[in-house]
Scaffold this motif. Structure first.
Motif, PDB file in Angstrom:
ATOM      1  N   PRO A 115       0.846  -1.235  -0.061  1.00  0.00           N
ATOM      2  CA  PRO A 115       0.026   0.071  -0.119  1.00  0.00           C
ATOM      3  C   PRO A 115       0.887   1.259   0.046  1.00  0.00           C
ATOM      4  O   PRO A 115       0.333   2.319  -0.579  1.00  0.00           O
ATOM      5  N   GLN A 116       1.878   1.149   0.733  1.00  0.00           N
ATOM      6  CA  GLN A 116       2.883   2.352   0.783  1.00  0.00           C
ATOM      7  C   GLN A 116       3.272   2.727  -0.796  1.00  0.00           C
ATOM      8  O   GLN A 116       3.300   4.093  -1.120  1.00  0.00           O
ATOM      9  N   GLU A 117       3.792   1.650  -1.779  1.00  0.00           N
ATOM     10  CA  GLU A 117       4.171   2.083  -2.949  1.00  0.00           C
ATOM     11  C   GLU A 117       2.834   2.601  -3.782  1.00  0.00           C
ATOM     12  O   GLU A 117       3.188   3.633  -4.489  1.00  0.00           O
ATOM     13  N   ALA A 118       2.007   2.099  -3.505  1.00  0.00           N
ATOM     14  CA  ALA A 118       0.478   2.550  -4.398  1.00  0.00           C
ATOM     15  C   ALA A 118       0.456   4.002  -3.823  1.00  0.00           C
ATOM     16  O   ALA A 118       0.012   5.082  -4.763  1.00  0.00           O
ATOM     17  N   GLN A 119       0.229   4.385  -2.680  1.00  0.00           N
ATOM     18  CA  GLN A 119       0.203   5.628  -2.069  1.00  0.00           C
ATOM     19  C   GLN A 119       1.247   6.502  -2.586  1.00  0.00           C
ATOM     20  O   GLN A 119       0.927   7.785  -2.969  1.00  0.00           O
ATOM     21  N   ASN A 120       2.514   6.287  -2.748  1.00  0.00           N
ATOM     22  CA  ASN A 120       3.505   7.077  -3.350  1.00  0.00           C
ATOM     23  C   ASN A 120       3.399   7.326  -4.438  1.00  0.00           C
ATOM     24  O   ASN A 120       3.463   8.405  -5.321  1.00  0.00           O
ATOM     25  N   ALA A 121       3.100   6.184  -5.247  1.00  0.00           N
ATOM     26  CA  ALA A 121       2.733   6.488  -6.798  1.00  0.00           C
ATOM     27  C   ALA A 121       1.619   7.433  -7.164  1.00  0.00           C
ATOM     28  O   ALA A 121       1.652   8.211  -7.949  1.00  0.00           O
ATOM     29  N   LYS A 122       0.613   7.344  -6.236  1.00  0.00           N
ATOM     30  CA  LYS A 122      -0.718   8.031  -6.435  1.00  0.00           C
ATOM     31  C   LYS A 122      -0.232   9.650  -6.348  1.00  0.00           C
ATOM     32  O   LYS A 122      -0.665  10.397  -7.074  1.00  0.00           O
ATOM     33  N   GLU A 123       0.516   9.913  -5.000  1.00  0.00           N
ATOM     34  CA  GLU A 123       0.943  11.327  -4.790  1.00  0.00           C
ATOM     35  C   GLU A 123       1.863  11.643  -6.094  1.00  0.00           C
ATOM     36  O   GLU A 123       1.609  12.878  -6.254  1.00  0.00           O
ATOM     37  N   LYS A 124       2.691  10.962  -6.370  1.00  0.00           N
ATOM     38  CA  LYS A 124       3.766  11.257  -7.181  1.00  0.00           C
ATOM     39  C   LYS A 124       3.313  11.654  -8.721  1.00  0.00           C
ATOM     40  O   LYS A 124       3.887  12.441  -9.494  1.00  0.00           O
ATOM     41  N   SER A 125       2.290  10.701  -9.055  1.00  0.00           N
ATOM     42  CA  SER A 125       1.755  10.964 -10.603  1.00  0.00           C
ATOM     43  C   SER A 125       0.611  11.687 -10.691  1.00  0.00           C
ATOM     44  O   SER A 125       0.225  11.616 -11.973  1.00  0.00           O
ATOM     45  N   HIS A 126      -0.122  11.882  -9.715  1.00  0.00           N
ATOM     46  CA  HIS A 126      -1.299  12.665  -9.862  1.00  0.00           C
ATOM     47  C   HIS A 126      -1.179  13.813 -10.510  1.00  0.00           C
ATOM     48  O   HIS A 126      -0.361  15.106  -9.968  1.00  0.00           O
ATOM     49  N   GLY A 127      -1.799  14.155 -11.712  1.00  0.00           N
ATOM     50  CA  GLY A 127      -1.425  15.583 -12.278  1.00  0.00           C
ATOM     51  C   GLY A 127      -0.417  15.510 -13.360  1.00  0.00           C
ATOM     52  O   GLY A 127      -0.044  16.450 -13.989  1.00  0.00           O
ATOM     53  N   TYR A 128       0.216  14.259 -13.556  1.00  0.00           N
ATOM     54  CA  TYR A 128       1.469  13.921 -14.392  1.00  0.00           C
ATOM     55  C   TYR A 128       0.967  14.225 -15.982  1.00  0.00           C
ATOM     56  O   TYR A 128      -0.373  13.835 -16.155  1.00  0.00           O
ATOM     57  N   LYS A 129       1.825  15.165 -16.536  1.00  0.00           N
ATOM     58  CA  LYS A 129       1.266  15.646 -18.049  1.00  0.00           C
ATOM     59  C   LYS A 129       1.836  14.613 -19.019  1.00  0.00           C
ATOM     60  O   LYS A 129       3.368  14.798 -19.296  1.00  0.00           O
TER      61      LYS A 129
END
Length: 713
Positions: A115-129
């Motif tokens: 879940p930590q990796e999923a949460q990190n991926a969500k926060e880092k890639s949300h809004g990725y262009k």
């Protein structure tokens, strides 16, 4: 399941327990079948979050809608992006397709390991262009489940009662102004108060198997970190040491805090199946308070082995060097021909690129400023000189550079206040058959950063040790030949000469190979470790006089407490005998000694910097007698109490001895007739009145003093 049930089931299945070799049973990787590991209790109450169903799955929306022939290409692009943010499970990416049009639906599901990796991926890639038309919208799968189950009617949230957390700085308010230390011996980890008045440590907290390797205090003393198979955990408080947070990193081997305690770096390496291959390294950076993984780094050990004496599996530690100060704004990593400086706002490279520096082998941060010093050795067979440079971060502007010729090696030493940088330079002689050493001294705070060259009186002396005085302008050097080298003291600023380095004194022929300054300066221990068997000399640098000499035989470690009042010397389990530690006063008086079998570690709990200004500290030092009256009275009370306790102890021992003598005299009298019968009626006991007591006087001449007395007229 009860033992009786197990035996019944075994009998039903025809299993004979006596023929089962339990040691040969191995569980499949990742399975425990309900069998708890030794440190399962550390994570037991948090483990539920890893088993909540879909916490490790994210939903990525606003993907391009593509036909079947472009499906693999789009899938490859998505995998390339998200493999940098975590480990995607096998077949862990699912991109739905419209069954009628055979076109993708513009979103996908990605399943990570944790879940930590999923949460990190969500926060880092949300809004990725991805491009002008496709900007990612990323959500956790669990969020959809939660939103789908929202009730139609609004319900006011239930107010939870406020439960104040433990004051993590409470230990600093000890009414006796004591310091804490942690030790590890055998399976136990113990925290003590150093109670010098009572001449013994006072237990605070003890726990067996608290860690699987070692423990470490955070730089300001707020946290104690322990290492486990599942990862690391931090604990805090004055006496309860409750677990505050844990950080998942399987088989973690090393940890390191940022100076301001905001981040924790964890390290794991895995040995390759082929011995010719390099070990695989994984490093994670966590937010200490939230437990959130901010960034991870993966690669071979060779990629993390530049610039350092070596750590686990060949990688130097710490891999990341943190900039000075408490804001934890920058950290740097040294690679081949490259210095990568990251900023912690986004955990990305400054200006999105690394600094290219050919053949750079070492870097050091100023302890107080964002100034990075670096060393580049000679190149081209000596045609291109070595250099030491100072670089300002984040601008990457070079503040100062010094070219050095005929250099064998360099070692950089920052003074704790960031005012000076000493560079020990080992140079080749003209014949190239030997080397000699000197110092390049940088005055960082002065205009244009002037540099002084310092050579020893005998420049051929080997430099054994160097150490700056904390919060001061002096430094000490051990130099010369073993077994009795010299120790010299220098100052960057004296009353007579404020702009040049001056030698204060040289102490000849000392049994020392290590230097340990008090954290407050002024006092230093000249220590002879290893081959010198624990020789200790407590030296006052202000007065240039020895306060005491002592020995802690076979001592392996020396560490001052954070206030500079006491110092601990220890013999760890590298020696089989005399394991334990001794506490000394700053001037070399032994306070107490504790022996511990299989003694592994001792560490004082650090203190945060004082809130007092330098002027206020100076005013207190000048009026110390006024402030010390209260504590002198308390010390006297404790001394009287200890004296009374000693008297009571001696009285009890005397009474116990007299009772024992009376018992044996009574038994002796009871057996008198039996002894006489054994000797055929002969009385052999010697009565007291048969002894003759004599008093003998001895005279001893202690001293003779001759004094001339003038008669008055």
């Amino acid at each position: 399941m009860e033992v009786v049930d197990i035996d019944a089931r075994a009998a039903k299945l025809g299993i004979n327990w006596s023929q089962v070799n339990f040691d040969s049973i191995q569980l499949p990787p990742g399975e425990d079948f309900g069998i708890e590991s030794d440190d399962e209790a550390v994570y037991h109450d948090d483990q539920s979050e890893f088993d909540t169903g879909f916490g490790n799955i994210i939903v990525v929306d606003h993907l391009p809608v593509v036909p079947k022939e472009k499906f693999e290409k789009l899938e490859g692009v998505v995998k390339k992006i998200y493999n940098q943010l975590g480990v995607i499970k096998e077949n862990g990416l699912w991109m739905p397709v419209d069954p009628d049009t055979k076109m993708t639906l513009g979103y996908c599901f990605i399943e990570f390991n944790t879940p930590q990796e999923a949460q990190n991926a969500k926060e880092k890639s949300h809004g990725y262009k991805l491009d002008k038309s496709h900007i990612f919208a990323v959500n956790m799968f669990d969020d959809f489940d939660r939103l789908m189950n929202v009730r139609e009617e609004w319900e006011p949230p239930q107010a939870r009662p406020y439960v104040p957390g433990e004051n993590l700085q409470k230990w600093l308010t000890d009414d006796k102004a004591r310091d804490q230390l942690v030790i590890r011996s055998g399976p136990d980890t113990e925290v003590y108060w150093n109670d010098a008045r009572q001449k013994k440590p006072e237990p605070v907290h003890k726990r067996p198997y608290w860690t699987e390797s070692y423990v470490q205090w955070s730089p300001l003393g707020t946290y104690l970190v322990t290492l486990h198979k599942q990862g690391a955990a931090v604990w805090g408080g004055a006496d309860t040491f409750t677990r505050l947070m844990r950080y998942q990193h399987s088989m973690v081997k090393l940890v390191d805090f940022s100076p301001g305690e905001k981040y924790l770096v964890t390290y794991h390496s895995q040995e390759p199946s082929n011995p010719r291959d390099a070990s695989k390294v994984e490093i994670k950076v966590f937010d200490v308070r939230t437990g959130r993984m901010m960034r991870d780094f993966k690669g071979s050990a060779d990629e993390f082995s530049i610039g350092g004496p070596g750590g686990v599996a060949g990688a130097s530690w710490p891999v990341f060097r943190w900039a000075g100060g408490k804001d934890d704004k920058y950290f740097a990593k040294l690679s081949k021909n490259t210095i990568s400086v990251y900023e912690t706002e986004t955990f990305s490279l400054i200006d999105k690129k690394s600094m290219k520096v050919d053949n750079v082998v070492d870097i050091c941060w100023s302890p107080t400023d964002s100034i990075l010093s670096l060393f580049v050795p000679e190149q081209g067979g000596g045609n291109q000189p070595a250099k030491v440079a100072l670089v300002q971060i984040p601008s990457k502007v070079e503040l100062r550079q010094k070219n050095l010729f005929s250099v064998s090696d360099c070692k950089m030493y920052w003074q704790s206040s960031g005012e000076y940088l000493a560079v020990k330079v080992d140079r080749y002689t003209k014949t190239k058959k030997s080397t000699y050493s000197g110092f390049e001294l940088f005055r960082i705070k002065e205009r244009d950063i002037p540099i002084e060259v310092l050579e020893l009186d005998n420049k051929n002396d080997k430099i054994i040790a160097f150490a700056w005085e904390p919060k001061g302008h002096r430094f000490a050097v051990i130099h010369g030949d073993q077994p009795r080298p010299d120790v010299s003291f220098y100052s960057m600023k004296t009353a007579q000469n404020t702009g040049r380095v001056s030698k204060l004194a040289t102490l000849k022929a000392k049994q020392a190979n290590a230097l340990f300054w008090s954290p407050t300066g002024k006092y230093i221990i000249l220590a002879g470790l290893k081959g010198f068997n624990g020789q200790l000399e407590f030296f006052n640098v202000d007065e240039l006089e020895t306060m005491a000499t002592a020995e802690h035989f076979m001592a392996t470690d020396i560490e001052w407490d954070p206030t500079g009042r006491y110092v601990a010397t220890a013999v760890t389990s590298v020696h089989e005998m005399e394991n334990g530690f001794t506490i000394w006063s700053f001037n070399g008086i032994e306070i107490y000694r504790i022996l511990k079998d299989h003694f592994f570690q001792l560490a004082w709990r650090p203190r945060p910097p004082s809130f007092l200004t330098a002027e206020k500290e100076e005013e207190i030092a000048k009026n110390l007698k006024k402030y010390s009256k209260k504590y002198e009275a308390e010390d006297q009370d404790v001394s009287l109490l200890l004296s009374e306790q000693d008297r009571e102890k001696r009285k009890a021992l005397k009474e116990e001895w007299e009772k024992w003598v009376m018992q044996w005299n009574s038994l002796h009298e009871e057996e008198k007739l039996a002894r006489q019968n054994l000797r055929d009626g002969e009385v052999s006991d010697v009565e007291e009145d048969e002894y003759e007591a004599k008093e003998v006087e001895f005279e001893d001449l202690i001293d003779v003093t001759e004094e001339i007395v003038q008669e008055s007229m």
